[in-house]
Write an enzyme that holds these catalytic residues in place. Structure first.
Site, short mmCIF file in Angstrom:
data_model
loop_
_atom_site.label_atom_id
_atom_site.label_comp_id
_atom_site.label_asym_id
_atom_site.label_seq_id
_atom_site.Cartn_x
_atom_site.Cartn_y
_atom_site.Cartn_z
N TYR A 1 0.81 -1.23 0.00
CA TYR A 1 0.00 0.00 0.00
C TYR A 1 0.84 1.28 0.00
O TYR A 1 2.04 1.22 0.15
CB TYR A 1 -1.09 -0.02 1.07
CG TYR A 1 -0.73 -0.09 2.53
CD1 TYR A 1 0.49 0.28 3.04
CD2 TYR A 1 -1.71 -0.53 3.44
CE1 TYR A 1 0.75 0.22 4.39
CE2 TYR A 1 -1.47 -0.59 4.80
CZ TYR A 1 -0.22 -0.20 5.27
OH TYR A 1 0.02 -0.24 6.60
N GLU A 2 0.17 2.40 -0.22
CA GLU A 2 0.86 3.69 -0.47
C GLU A 2 1.82 3.60 -1.64
O GLU A 2 2.88 4.23 -1.66
CB GLU A 2 1.59 4.17 0.79
CG GLU A 2 0.72 4.57 1.95
CD GLU A 2 -0.12 5.82 1.69
OE1 GLU A 2 0.19 6.59 0.77
OE2 GLU A 2 -1.12 5.99 2.40
N GLY A 3 1.45 2.81 -2.65
CA GLY A 3 2.32 2.60 -3.81
C GLY A 3 3.16 1.35 -3.59
O GLY A 3 3.93 1.30 -2.63
#
Lengths: 585, 585
Positions: free
Chosen positions: A438-440
């Site tokens: 997550y968050e890229g």
């Protein structure tokens, strides 16, 4: 055992090594900040995390969140609501929020320390407050007066929680594919329709209201990312009625069961535009560096949690004789403590090398986040911004990966017991795995670093960034000179990739991960040089991981450098029409 | 999607590359074996695994095994009992058992292929039949006539399942600490009392009877491993009554929910000695090489399962533009297939490099297990035994670790969807994690290899083993010459460690893992040299992983070699009283 924060470790790193109290006091909003205040906050945060949050971690995993299909309600695990209330009552979410917004106006590094510990103690629980900071910053920067008056202090304090509604089933890493529609109304509001998935905290029983920040497409918006706008959609409308934003299910996940991952349905829900039309991604990503740093801190915290468990187990469990008779062997002991076995010591010291080395980088980055906002000198702000831009993707990817890989090493210390839920170590692995995504995803972090940031100016800006670190090192000391040499090699390979990329545009995408690892190992040489200089050679607390770093972590530098080098050579040879050879692979 | 065995891949490796049909036909019991027969068995095994066993995998994880506290019964997941009956009816467990014992007398490599696929399709299910082979071999070799007549054919066929009861709560890797007591009775039987943990299949509903092989201590037996004997304890006594051997709980585990991990209580249970008193460990470990090879095959299978899922997903999911316009981009596509992204291709090809390279080594080892038993020439038997002794710990540790690490890479291909249970990829990680622990932790495999096997003669026997591989390579080809060079380096570093170990006996324990990895990478160079020579450069099925091997796997060779070298140098410098330097770490 529950996770136990150790404030003395953080104080050593933040005060003695990084001298953050002095650096922060130089920033106008933190003129009153000193080592005593910072220590006091750490001590209190450590107590709160250890006593209130850590004991709920196992139930958070075992019982998890429950979705009530009839009502659409989400029930968080036992104790979470009370602990969350205590968190808010203690003022912890607003630690670093501006005083004007009801916050305490403290430096980001204290918030970072709090979140590292919270994540270590109970990652699932921590997701809830973890998301309000991005919403707070986003709303503060891009919301109009009405929205800010209505929601800013509510969110800053944690009395209202927030979500980021980005992903749709066809739009994951590629948010430009998002389809959720927003139709403007005569009263200036929007009617929002669509489905979002993977919404952490989309529904729960921790707060009465929930504010959703939703990526939407206005009528006639162009396709792709430039057609995306941002809307604020509250669960409860200002008149107290329920908005048409509902959770339709929660996902069954590998871990992180303490945090509900919701699918959200918006059925002509009422919302308001945040920022300008078509500027949705920019508004959403205003806090990207801070959010990524928080993922890095989660990784550090989770690895420390795994280490604490493994270290404690290794100090009480006896299996087999160690190769040398250890002092701990009593006359009745037919087996030695695991900690006396070299392979186990190596695992434990190596993880500490990662944890403490990465902590130094993360706290420095937190300080630079503040400097980027508050430094009096615009050049200093720019330098700090540059640091954050380059270093946060590295920390996000490397710390999240080490959280998973290193926890797996720590699990190994338990033998068969590591695979059993009872000991809690396997939960750390399962919880940690999401941080790589997550968050890229980590692959996207690597491409962000190399392709989007380093290569466009052939590494010049990044070299300037490294030069700052280089200047902090003392070339008369062997290990510091070694760190400097590696920085030079890093600079060189960046240039080599930039040149090879002209012949083969695919190359940087292929070696981006190696490059990111190379940067991380280089940064860690700086960390350990700094720590060793401060701690001296006689304190085993720091000398053992320092040695483990050099023996077992640092060699990856040459591995990654070699892989990138060979890839560049192959491209150049192919471009020159050279005959195929073994080296081309 | 369910796992789908691909017999053509195995046939290529077994027939074309390794030429196993010819090698096996040279062993007296397999004179009738030829490529047609082997292909036919693979085809049928593939069908059975794909159609009957694979579809039960998700329920095996989600529903899992249930323990009935009232009755002590264990219920396996839906469909497992029927599938197990079909497995027995198909004669699959007895594939490689001797014809005299009701088996089909086929080569071990076919059993190995079956178990690789079974594990890939449904690891939890596969644990049940997987354990009967060790019990069969152990009983065949060490059981007396009465026990063999009573149980051997039952176990060979799978009509009765078996367990190995080794671990106790205080005795994990260190079995010498086991305390379970056995008291001889006037009728020649034993009365057995104690508790065992981590007993796979200790209780279930797949077969009526279960035969437990239990490590016990006879009265007045010495402390430590030499005081251990082996007892056979059936669930049902020969008169049909229930023996006092009961499951008291099943463990909650990270994964492998389809296999019940039982705590077993023996309350004056009736049993009989297998083998000589005090020879329990030896009798139990008669099949150790085969059991470890099976874990390696589980690792290979699980990684292939992860790869299949990720590969299929990457061929249908579109996210973002690839750096070069791919042929697969249609006019309507605003994003490209994941498979067109270099970072994703690298992940997938690298895992294939591991899977297929390791397969070649595992199948060769399976053939050597047969040669060790059946070769006419005693020297050939000895050589084969040597191969198995050195190579199985390497394969066990390296394949199990890659199963976990590589599945984690494959999970990354799914982005956020990888973390959701629905896709099944996270189950592979959870299931695979145990393979790094059981049948001896990977740390113990590494110590077994380096400390117990390579160092005692300073690497001479191992060098002879490598020489066989070396002689199969053609030095006129670049990549084969390169493989030969690495074998020479491996030989050299073994000598260096042996010398350094005289100065510091801890050193080999510290670098054992690096050494094992170094051996595995070296063995893989042999595998890929052999595969490439057979496949030629134009078949992308083999050329892509061959290239990935050289670019992304092989560089670990220098990393590990360097780490061991430096560790040796440090020891030598310290022994010579050299001044501390940076290089000493």
């Amino acid at each position: 055992m529950h996770y136990q924060p150790r404030p003395e470790d953080l104080m050593f790193l933040q005060h003695s090594v990084l001298q953050l109290p002095e650096a922060l006091a130089a920033l106008p909003p933190f003129a009153e900040v000193d080592a005593d205040l910072m220590s006091q906050v750490l001590q209190e945060a450590g107590r709160f995390v250890g006593e209130v949050v850590a004991p709920l971690n196992r139930d958070g995993d075992e019982i998890g969140c429950r979705f009530d299909v009839q009502t659409g309600a989400v029930h968080t695990p036992p104790g979470f609501a009370d602990a969350y209330r205590a968190l808010v009552d203690g003022g912890w979410p607003a630690l670093a929020a501006a005083v004007d917004d009801g916050g305490q106006g403290l430096p980001a590094v204290l918030e970072a320390s709090l979140y590292e510990w919270l994540s270590a103690a109970n990652h699932g629980f921590t997701m809830a407050p973890g998301l309000l900071h991005g919403a707070y910053e986003c709303l503060k920067k891009h919301g109009d007066d009405v929205l800010r008056a209505r929601y800013l202090a509510e969110i800053a304090s944690g009395r209202t929680l927030a979500t980021m509604c980005l992903t749709e089933s066809q739009a994951g890493s590629d948010l430009g594919l998002a389809r959720t529609r927003a139709v403007p109304q005569a009263d200036g509001s929007l009617r929002i329709s669509g489905e979002k998935i993977f919404i952490s905290g989309g529904e729960h029983d921790l707060t009465d209201n929930i504010v959703h920040l939703v990526l939407v497409r206005l009528p006639d918006a162009p396709a792709g990312p430039k057609g995306l706008s941002l809307a604020l959609v509250p669960k409860l409308l200002p008149d107290g009625t329920r908005n048409a934003a509902h959770c339709t299910r929660i996902e069954e996940k590998m871990g992180l069961h303490g945090s509900p991952t919701c699918a959200m349905r918006f059925d002509d829900a009422t919302g308001w535009l945040v920022g300008e039309p078509g500027q949705g991604l920019g508004a959403m990503f205003v806090m990207m560096n801070a959010a990524r740093l928080h993922v890095a801190l989660q990784g550090i915290g989770l690895l420390d949690a795994a280490w604490q468990k493994a270290d404690a187990y290794a100090r009480e469990r006896r299996q087999m004789r160690a190769p040398l008779r250890p002092a701990s062997r009593g006359p009745q002991d037919s087996a030695d403590l695991l900690i006396e076995h070299p392979a186990m010591r190596r695992i434990l010291d190596t993880q500490r090398a990662w944890i403490d080395g990465a902590r130094l980088l993360a706290y420095r980055t937190a300080q630079q986040l503040d400097a980027a906002k508050h430094a009096a000198d615009p050049k200093a702000r720019e330098r700090a911004q540059r640091w954050c831009s380059f270093i946060t993707p590295v920390l996000k990817a490397a710390c999240s990966r080490q959280a998973f890989d290193g926890s797996s090493e720590c699990l190994q210390v338990f033998g068969g017991h590591g695979y059993i839920r009872e000991w809690g170590i396997e939960q750390v692995l399962r919880d940690a795995r999401i941080t790589m995504i997550y968050e890229g995803t980590n692959e996207i972090q690597a491409i962000d670093l190399l392709v989007r940031k380093v290569l466009p100016d052939a590494g010049a800006a990044f070299a300037a960034c490294l030069l700052e670190l280089r200047d902090e090192l003392d070339a008369s000391r062997d290990n510091e000179a070694d760190a400097q040499r590696r920085m030079a090699q890093l600079r060189y390979i960046g240039t080599a990739v930039a040149m090879a990329a002209q012949a083969d545009p695919q190359l940087p995408y292929e070696v981006a991960d190696d490059y990111l690892r190379l940067v991380m190992i280089t940064l860690l040489t700086w960390s350990w040089a700094r720590i060793e200089r401060t701690a001296g050679p006689d304190d085993a607390r720091w000398a053992a991981p320092a040695q483990a770093f050099r023996r077992w972590v640092l060699p990856e530098f040459d591995l990654r450098l070699g892989m990138i080098k060979r890839a560049c050579e192959q491209v150049q040879q192919a471009a020159a029409g050279a005959a195929p050879s073994l080296a081309r692979g």
